[in-house]
Design an enzyme around this catalytic site. Structure first.
Site: not given
Ligand code: ACO
Length: 322
Positions: A111, A248, A278
């Protein structure tokens, strides 16, 4: 002597996939995706390729700059989802464009790829090796995403963006910083072909994108403001002097966290991730092109561009728009 952007372009696949449509594929909801990421839809290829999208974006950047493909001296394509191992995407794009004189090669910094490519182009032009460069970021991430993994498939989109840069005497790119932390590479990964030959045959560990979302989130919110502060310090520019922070587009909450840490109003952080998701290395040039075509970039404005992602890699630059 520095470089300035003289034209921008972008291209997105025709098919737009809404969160609602994803609800029928994985256990998720429009509400969850919007609340956690800010994403509402993304463009997904149903035939467009990394090369066709990137060549289209490059063609539009040339048109925007009023230049011919035959004038391009350096062509850099940042991508982590190339169509082929060999030849590189940049050579394929060069052929599609007819940019016969250009030296063409790829650069993969995930990215942060576009930003690293822009800085590389700057170094070549400043050294007097080339007079101009076409710098592109393109991705077809939909082919390396696990469409059964709701934690990742909701995040990504396909697309390409490009800009033509050339030498200038003042303004333009004022400074940049880049960082890599390979020790944290497992936080976000996607394996390519495993070792397989007559003497050994290994299994592929992670054929699709695998991510520790929380780690990526924490990394971005901590390291990106640091790199922006570093480049502002290096160029003697205050946070208040920056007109726009073109970051980004990973996640709206990441952008809000960065704005808060910098003490800058969120209105100075344009977003398009609600419509395009993204797009990794394509995110910054596509957003830049949208801003340019909407007339939101005026001469003299100070912009900070900042990319961050797998590697881990991250970097920022400051430019005065001309
Ligand atoms: N829909 C519904 N529920 C979901 C989804 C979904 N799409 N994805 C995960 N969950 C659930 C999980 O299973 C978990 O359930 P549980 O509590 O029963 O185990 C719950 O939601 C919480 O999951 P987390 O992974 O802890 O959720 P979080 O609040 O961290 O959000 C996310 C996840 C959106 C990916 C977040 O961590 C994030 O934004 N991280 C940054 C990652 C990113 O942007 N990556 C992009 C690529 S890297 C880059 O471009 C820099």
């Amino acid at each position: 002597m520095a470089i300035r952007i003289i034209g921008t372009g972008s291209a997105l696949p025709k098919k737009q996939v809404t969160n609602k449509e994803l609800e029928s594929r994985v256990d998720t909801s429009d509400e969850w995706i919007r609340e956690r990421t800010g994403i509402g839809s993304r463009h997904i290829s149903t035939g467009e390729t990394l090369v066709s999208l990137t060549a289209q974006a490059c063609g539009r950047a040339l048109e925007n700059a009023g230049r011919q493909a035959s004038e391009v001296e350096l062509l850099l394509v940042a991508t982590c989802s190339p169509e082929r191992g060999i030849p590189c995407a940049a050579c394929q794009v060069q052929s599609a464009l007819g940019a016969d004189r250009a030296v063409a090669f790829d650069l993969n910094a995930a990215c942060a790829g576009f930003l690293f490519a822009l800085n590389t182009a700057c170094a070549y032009v400043e050294a007097g090796i080339y007079r101009n460069a076409l710098v592109a970021g393109g991705e077809v991430l939909s082919k390396i995403v696990d469409w059964t993994d709701r934690g990742t498939c909701i995040l990504f989109g396909d697309g390409a963006g490009a800009c033509l840069v050339e030498k200038c005497d003042r303004g333009g790119l004022l400074g940049f910083v880049q960082h890599s932390d390979g020790s944290r590479g497992d936080v976000l990964k996607c394996d390519s072909r495993p070792l397989k030959n007559p003497f050994v045959s290994l299994e592929m560990e992670a054929p699709y994108v695998q991510m520790d979302g929380r780690e990526v989130f924490a990394f971005a919110v901590r390291q990106v403001p640091e790199s922006i502060t570093e480049v502002l310090h290096k160029t003697g520019i205050a946070v208040e002097e920056v007109d726009l922070f073109v970051l980004h587009q990973a996640n709206r909450r990441i952008i809000e966290g960065i704005a808060k840490r910098l003490g800058a109003d969120i209105s100075r952080f344009p977003v398009n991730l609600d419509r395009v998701g993204n797009m990794s290395s394509a995110a910054i040039p596509v957003l830049l092109d949208e801003l340019n075509r909407q007339g939101k970039l005026q001469a003299g404005m100070k912009l900070v561009l900042s990319g961050f992602g797998a590697g881990l890699t991250y970097g920022s630059c400051v430019m005065e728009w001309q």
